[in-house]
Write a protein that holds these residues in place. Structure first.
Motif, PDB file in Angstrom:
ATOM      1  N   VAL A   1      -9.325   2.069  -6.205  1.00  0.00           N
ATOM      2  CA  VAL A   1      -8.632   1.838  -4.936  1.00  0.00           C
ATOM      3  C   VAL A   1      -8.030   0.441  -4.893  1.00  0.00           C
ATOM      4  O   VAL A   1      -6.853   0.247  -4.553  1.00  0.00           O
ATOM      5  N   ARG A   2      -8.819  -0.554  -5.238  1.00  0.00           N
ATOM      6  CA  ARG A   2      -8.362  -1.941  -5.139  1.00  0.00           C
ATOM      7  C   ARG A   2      -7.307  -2.271  -6.203  1.00  0.00           C
ATOM      8  O   ARG A   2      -6.407  -3.082  -5.954  1.00  0.00           O
TER       9      ARG A   2
ATOM     10  N   ALA B   1       0.633   5.876  -4.178  1.00  0.00           N
ATOM     11  CA  ALA B   1       0.242   4.602  -3.574  1.00  0.00           C
ATOM     12  C   ALA B   1       1.452   3.743  -3.208  1.00  0.00           C
ATOM     13  O   ALA B   1       1.453   3.069  -2.178  1.00  0.00           O
ATOM     14  N   ILE B   2       2.489   3.771  -4.039  1.00  0.00           N
ATOM     15  CA  ILE B   2       3.631   2.887  -3.795  1.00  0.00           C
ATOM     16  C   ILE B   2       4.676   3.507  -2.869  1.00  0.00           C
ATOM     17  O   ILE B   2       5.617   2.822  -2.447  1.00  0.00           O
ATOM     18  N   HIS B   3       4.514   4.785  -2.526  1.00  0.00           N
ATOM     19  CA  HIS B   3       5.462   5.441  -1.617  1.00  0.00           C
ATOM     20  C   HIS B   3       4.886   5.478  -0.195  1.00  0.00           C
ATOM     21  O   HIS B   3       3.716   5.792  -0.021  1.00  0.00           O
ATOM     22  N   PRO B   4       5.673   5.125   0.824  1.00  0.00           N
ATOM     23  CA  PRO B   4       7.107   4.780   0.808  1.00  0.00           C
ATOM     24  C   PRO B   4       7.389   3.278   0.711  1.00  0.00           C
ATOM     25  O   PRO B   4       8.520   2.853   0.924  1.00  0.00           O
ATOM     26  N   THR B   5       6.366   2.480   0.385  1.00  0.00           N
ATOM     27  CA  THR B   5       6.542   1.027   0.369  1.00  0.00           C
ATOM     28  C   THR B   5       7.660   0.584  -0.562  1.00  0.00           C
ATOM     29  O   THR B   5       8.547  -0.183  -0.176  1.00  0.00           O
ATOM     30  N   LEU B   6       7.636   1.058  -1.833  1.00  0.00           N
ATOM     31  CA  LEU B   6       8.611   0.581  -2.805  1.00  0.00           C
ATOM     32  C   LEU B   6      10.050   0.932  -2.440  1.00  0.00           C
ATOM     33  O   LEU B   6      10.921   0.039  -2.476  1.00  0.00           O
TER      34      LEU B   6
ATOM     35  N   ARG C   1      -5.663 -11.991  -4.251  1.00  0.00           N
ATOM     36  CA  ARG C   1      -6.589 -10.863  -4.167  1.00  0.00           C
ATOM     37  C   ARG C   1      -7.482 -10.951  -2.935  1.00  0.00           C
ATOM     38  O   ARG C   1      -7.919  -9.934  -2.400  1.00  0.00           O
ATOM     39  N   THR C   2      -7.756 -12.168  -2.485  1.00  0.00           N
ATOM     40  CA  THR C   2      -8.638 -12.345  -1.333  1.00  0.00           C
ATOM     41  C   THR C   2      -8.044 -11.762  -0.055  1.00  0.00           C
ATOM     42  O   THR C   2      -8.777 -11.463   0.889  1.00  0.00           O
ATOM     43  N   SER C   3      -6.716 -11.602  -0.012  1.00  0.00           N
ATOM     44  CA  SER C   3      -6.077 -11.040   1.182  1.00  0.00           C
ATOM     45  C   SER C   3      -5.668  -9.586   0.997  1.00  0.00           C
ATOM     46  O   SER C   3      -4.920  -9.036   1.807  1.00  0.00           O
ATOM     47  N   LEU C   4      -6.186  -8.937  -0.048  1.00  0.00           N
ATOM     48  CA  LEU C   4      -5.785  -7.569  -0.366  1.00  0.00           C
ATOM     49  C   LEU C   4      -6.037  -6.607   0.783  1.00  0.00           C
ATOM     50  O   LEU C   4      -5.175  -5.806   1.150  1.00  0.00           O
ATOM     51  N   ALA C   5      -7.226  -6.669   1.376  1.00  0.00           N
ATOM     52  CA  ALA C   5      -7.580  -5.736   2.455  1.00  0.00           C
ATOM     53  C   ALA C   5      -6.712  -5.941   3.686  1.00  0.00           C
ATOM     54  O   ALA C   5      -6.510  -5.005   4.469  1.00  0.00           O
ATOM     55  N   THR C   6      -6.191  -7.138   3.865  1.00  0.00           N
ATOM     56  CA  THR C   6      -5.317  -7.429   5.000  1.00  0.00           C
ATOM     57  C   THR C   6      -3.887  -6.986   4.723  1.00  0.00           C
ATOM     58  O   THR C   6      -3.201  -6.481   5.615  1.00  0.00           O
TER      59      THR C   6
ATOM     60  N   LEU D   1      -5.927  -0.041   2.420  1.00  0.00           N
ATOM     61  CA  LEU D   1      -6.801   0.481   1.377  1.00  0.00           C
ATOM     62  C   LEU D   1      -7.427   1.818   1.756  1.00  0.00           C
ATOM     63  O   LEU D   1      -7.729   2.626   0.871  1.00  0.00           O
ATOM     64  N   ASP D   2      -7.614   2.067   3.042  1.00  0.00           N
ATOM     65  CA  ASP D   2      -8.168   3.357   3.469  1.00  0.00           C
ATOM     66  C   ASP D   2      -7.231   4.497   3.077  1.00  0.00           C
ATOM     67  O   ASP D   2      -7.692   5.578   2.675  1.00  0.00           O
ATOM     68  N   ARG D   3      -5.942   4.264   3.188  1.00  0.00           N
ATOM     69  CA  ARG D   3      -4.966   5.277   2.770  1.00  0.00           C
ATOM     70  C   ARG D   3      -5.106   5.554   1.285  1.00  0.00           C
ATOM     71  O   ARG D   3      -5.083   6.719   0.849  1.00  0.00           O
ATOM     72  N   ILE D   4      -5.261   4.512   0.487  1.00  0.00           N
ATOM     73  CA  ILE D   4      -5.390   4.694  -0.961  1.00  0.00           C
ATOM     74  C   ILE D   4      -6.710   5.382  -1.294  1.00  0.00           C
ATOM     75  O   ILE D   4      -6.776   6.194  -2.224  1.00  0.00           O
ATOM     76  N   ARG D   5      -7.766   5.102  -0.535  1.00  0.00           N
ATOM     77  CA  ARG D   5      -9.040   5.809  -0.763  1.00  0.00           C
ATOM     78  C   ARG D   5      -8.857   7.312  -0.556  1.00  0.00           C
ATOM     79  O   ARG D   5      -9.405   8.129  -1.314  1.00  0.00           O
ATOM     80  N   ARG D   6      -8.105   7.686   0.454  1.00  0.00           N
ATOM     81  CA  ARG D   6      -7.854   9.115   0.693  1.00  0.00           C
ATOM     82  C   ARG D   6      -7.064   9.717  -0.465  1.00  0.00           C
ATOM     83  O   ARG D   6      -7.314  10.863  -0.865  1.00  0.00           O
TER      84      ARG D   6
END
Length: 207
Positions: A85-86, A159-164, A181-186, A190-195
């Motif tokens: 996920v991360r 994961a990259i759609h529709p962002t890219l 990396r410390t601001s990744l969760a912000t 990440l919940d979307r990627i977990r799904r």
């Protein structure tokens, strides 16, 4: 103290990368790069005989820097599913960074004239990322090679759609600040990627 040898070469590459990102390949002259790097044209051409050769070297420089920033899934967490996920989230985060997003735009813009260079940029950003993820899925999830490659391609694509697309077309702004990396969760959902991970990785083989 004047830069020489490898120090000068790396300085030229960093300078050229910024110039290409700001004004594009076609509109960036070797004269402008030499002036911006505060070196002579003779020194510039001694390291890079043509602008195409310089751009090839810039792509290789980007490969090294990108590898250092994204790492491999095992760098992100001990628990395999969270590492996946991360890692995917970090890729999305880096694509939103102006240095990476503009380079992607540059590769697309030069794809017809310089297809090999555009393909090199694609390899740096996408092939390496999906390859690292596929290798991790084999070792951490027990997937067969082809199954892992398919899952990695699906995960990265989702994961990259529709962002890219939104970034490439300028619908959403790129981030100028270097993403940590410390601001990744912000920075990334990440919940979307977990799904997505639960959807893509077969239930019996999920880490």
């Amino acid at each position: 103290m004047a830069r020489r040898g490898e120090a000068l070469r790396e300085h030229i590459l960093d300078t050229a990368k910024l110039a290409f990102l700001e004004t594009g390949f076609e509109r960036t002259s070797m004269d402008a790069i030499a002036a911006r790097a505060e070196t002579s044209k003779r020194s510039l051409y001694a390291h890079f005989p043509t602008k195409d050769a310089l751009f090839v070297a810039v792509v290789e420089r980007i490969r090294t820097l990108f590898d250092e920033r994204i790492g491999v899934p095992a760098d992100y967490a001990e628990q395999p599913s969270e590492a996946i996920v991360r890692y995917c989230g970090r890729f999305v985060q880096l694509l939103c960074w102006s240095s990476v997003g503009r380079m992607a735009r540059l590769g697309i813009g030069e794809a017809e004239r310089l297809p090999d260079l555009a393909a090199g940029l694609y390899e740096v950003l996408f092939d390496i990322t999906t390859g690292n993820l596929a290798a991790y899925l084999v070792t951490a999830s027990g997937l067969a090679d082809q199954q892992a490659q398919n899952a990695a391609n699906d995960l990265i694509g989702l994961a990259i759609h529709p962002t890219l697309p939104r970034l490439l077309f300028g619908v959403d702004p790129l981030t100028e600040k270097t993403p940590e990396r410390t601001s990744l969760a912000t920075d990334v959902d990440l919940d979307r990627i977990r799904r997505l991970v639960h959807l893509v990785i077969p239930t019996d083989d999920r880490p």
